[in-house]
Structures are given as C-alpha cells and as structure tokens.
Design a protein around this motif. Structure first.
Motif, short mmCIF file in Angstrom:
data_model
loop_
_atom_site.label_atom_id
_atom_site.label_comp_id
_atom_site.label_asym_id
_atom_site.label_seq_id
_atom_site.Cartn_x
_atom_site.Cartn_y
_atom_site.Cartn_z
N GLY A 1 0.85 -1.22 0.12
CA GLY A 1 0.11 -0.03 0.14
C GLY A 1 0.82 1.32 -0.13
N GLY A 2 0.37 2.26 -0.63
CA GLY A 2 1.24 3.55 -0.99
C GLY A 2 2.33 3.40 -2.01
N GLY A 3 2.77 2.22 -2.46
CA GLY A 3 3.69 1.98 -3.51
C GLY A 3 5.11 2.26 -2.97
N ILE A 4 6.07 2.48 -3.81
CA ILE A 4 7.57 2.44 -3.54
C ILE A 4 7.97 3.50 -2.58
N TYR A 5 7.07 4.70 -2.81
CA TYR A 5 7.39 5.98 -1.90
C TYR A 5 7.01 5.68 -0.46
N ALA A 6 6.03 4.67 -0.30
CA ALA A 6 5.77 4.52 1.13
C ALA A 6 6.73 3.60 1.60
N ARG A 7 7.26 2.64 0.86
CA ARG A 7 8.34 1.73 1.57
C ARG A 7 9.54 2.63 1.83
N LEU A 8 10.02 3.44 0.86
CA LEU A 8 11.25 4.37 1.10
C LEU A 8 10.97 4.95 2.29
N GLU A 9 9.86 5.54 2.72
CA GLU A 9 9.85 6.41 3.68
C GLU A 9 9.68 5.30 5.30
N ASP A 10 9.16 4.17 4.85
CA ASP A 10 9.19 3.14 6.08
C ASP A 10 10.69 3.01 6.41
N HIS A 11 11.41 2.97 5.55
CA HIS A 11 12.90 2.65 5.83
C HIS A 11 13.79 4.07 5.87
N GLY A 12 12.99 5.29 6.60
CA GLY A 12 13.65 6.49 6.69
C GLY A 12 14.02 7.47 5.77
N HIS A 13 13.55 7.18 4.69
CA HIS A 13 13.85 8.30 3.55
C HIS A 13 12.80 9.16 3.36
N GLU A 14 12.70 10.14 4.08
CA GLU A 14 11.44 11.21 4.40
C GLU A 14 11.69 11.98 3.11
N PHE A 15 10.52 12.25 2.27
CA PHE A 15 10.71 12.94 1.22
C PHE A 15 10.40 14.48 1.44
N ALA A 16 11.27 15.20 1.06
CA ALA A 16 11.26 16.91 0.90
C ALA A 16 10.38 17.58 -0.32
N GLU A 17 10.74 16.91 -1.42
CA GLU A 17 10.25 17.46 -2.65
C GLU A 17 10.06 16.48 -3.76
#
Length: 259
Positions: free
Chosen positions: A180-196
């Motif tokens: 759920g939420g695609g690859i961006y959600a998985r990246l954020e789950d592992h500490g890569h918080e998006f800025a832009e």
C-alpha cells in the motif's frame, strides 16, 4: 447529414469540417464510444478529397475529444483526461492511506486503473538517470518498469531507477506489488523522508516504438516527464522516466507566491 454550416465562412474547408465534427461531439450527436465516420464516408459526405479530410481529422484530434487507435479509426472519448495535480498527488497522507499516486489520480477522475509490471531487477544506470541520482554512469540500480492502463487502454509507461545502496535492504521494492502506498511509502518506512518531487516535462511526437507500446497513431503527441524524488537528507532516491499519451492527461500545478 449536411455539409458544414456557415455559408461563405471563415477559414479553409478542412477547418470548417473539423469544427462541424467537434460541434457534433459537443452536442451529443456523436456520443462517447461512437466511431467518428471513416475517411471514405467523410469524403462522400462533404464532397472533398481524402487529403482535406485527413487535415480535418488532425484538427479534430487536437481538440482532445477523440482518441485514434491504430487500425480502428477515431473514437469519441467516454471520459475526460486524467488530471495530474502535482501539488496533491504525492501527499504523504495518500501514501499512508495506502494509495499510490497513479491509482489516486485515476480514482479522482472516475477511471479504472491497472498497472502491468514489465520488469523489476538490476541494471546499469542510464546516463541521465545516473547524473540525477549522483552516481557513476553504469553503476548498478534497481529498475522498475511499468505500463499503466486507464479503462483498459494503455496511457503511460514509466521506468523508475533507484540507487542499489538504498534499495538492497528493502526487499519489498523487488516485489511486483510493493504494498500500500507504492514504492514511496516503502522508502519512507525505511527512513527516507521526502522533501520534494521535481518534475521536468517535454512535449514531442512519439517514436514508432513508443506509439506502438501506447497504441497511438504514428507521430501522436506524448509528454515525456522525468521526476526526481528528493529526501530531507538531500538525496535523490528515485528517478522516474515517464512517457504519457498527451491526450489522456491534464497537468495542474499549484505554485506558491511567497518566498
């Protein structure tokens, strides 16, 4: 049905014919899903050459009201284009709610979306992607290539390139469905918080192979979009190289007026 209205009107004959066809679509004489009459039928109806009709159909297609599929002719669209809202479609709240961007934007327009995964695996980084990711050309990346459908019609291809050092510890990114939420959600789950997210767009004619993949007429307009996903740590953790059928998308951007 009669010839174009308006007597000694303004503009070339093919423009008059195109305007009449567009008016028929807007008035509901030609309804969503209907085939636009064939070139031969239009030649007979208007008493003009095939070249004039072909010019008229170029104008009709430019209206965005029909879609032309190779070997099938022109069909009146039964839904408005997907509307891209760049300031909304990557909201963290959508990812946390389990919605990837394409599914969310398609749902907003009432369309049925489907994603077909064409390839997931390691490859050497293409030059442009490598430069944007800040890695050497040819360095290993994870590539994810997809073909997107809208109401059963292919409308978009996308290839994501992610640095190997980032993805090697995230097994979900190697799965056809990353969750759920695609690859961006998985990246954020592992500490890569998006800025832009930074997007660059260019409109151009489709190549022969691109037109074939998206079931477009040769030379049909496409939008080439490249997106960089940037984190609060200043890293680009994904470059997404996307090609879209131009008649299926409307882009809407919100631009802050302050500093």
């Amino acid at each position: 049905m009669g010839t174009a209205a308006g007597g000694g009107a303004a503009g070339p004959r093919y423009v008059q014919i195109a305007e009449e066809i567009v008016q028929q679509i807007r008035a509901g004489v030609l309804k969503p899903g209907d085939m636009v009459p064939s070139e031969a039928d239009l030649v007979d109806r208007y008493g003009v050459s095939g070249g004039t009709i072909r010019k008229a159909m170029v104008e009709v297609r430019a209206s965005g009201l029909v879609e032309t599929r190779h070997g099938k002719g022109s069909i009146v669209k039964n839904r408005p284009p997907v509307r891209h809202r760049s300031s909304d479609r990557f909201r963290r709240s959508l990812r946390q709610g389990g919605q990837a961007a394409y599914i969310a934007e398609s749902a907003q327009s009432g369309a049925t979306a489907k994603v077909s995964v064409l390839y997931i695996g390691p490859m050497e980084a293409p030059e442009d992607a490598a430069q944007r990711l800040g890695i050497p050309v040819g360095a290993q990346v994870l590539a994810r290539r997809r073909l997107y459908f809208r109401n059963g019609v292919p409308v978009e291809t996308a290839a994501s390139y992610l640095p190997w050092d980032v993805v090697k510890e995230i097994p979900e990114l190697f799965a056809e469905n990353p969750g759920g939420g695609g690859i961006y959600a998985r990246l954020e789950d592992h500490g890569h918080e998006f800025a832009e997210f930074v997007e660059t767009l260019q409109a151009r004619p489709a190549s022969k192979s691109e037109a074939s993949e998206l079931a477009l007429s040769p030379g049909a307009p496409v939008v080439h979009l490249i997106r960089e996903a940037r984190t609060t740590a200043g890293l680009v953790v994904e470059v997404c190289d996307t090609l879209m059928a131009a008649d299926q998308f409307v882009f809407e951007y919100r631009i802050p007026a302050d500093d």
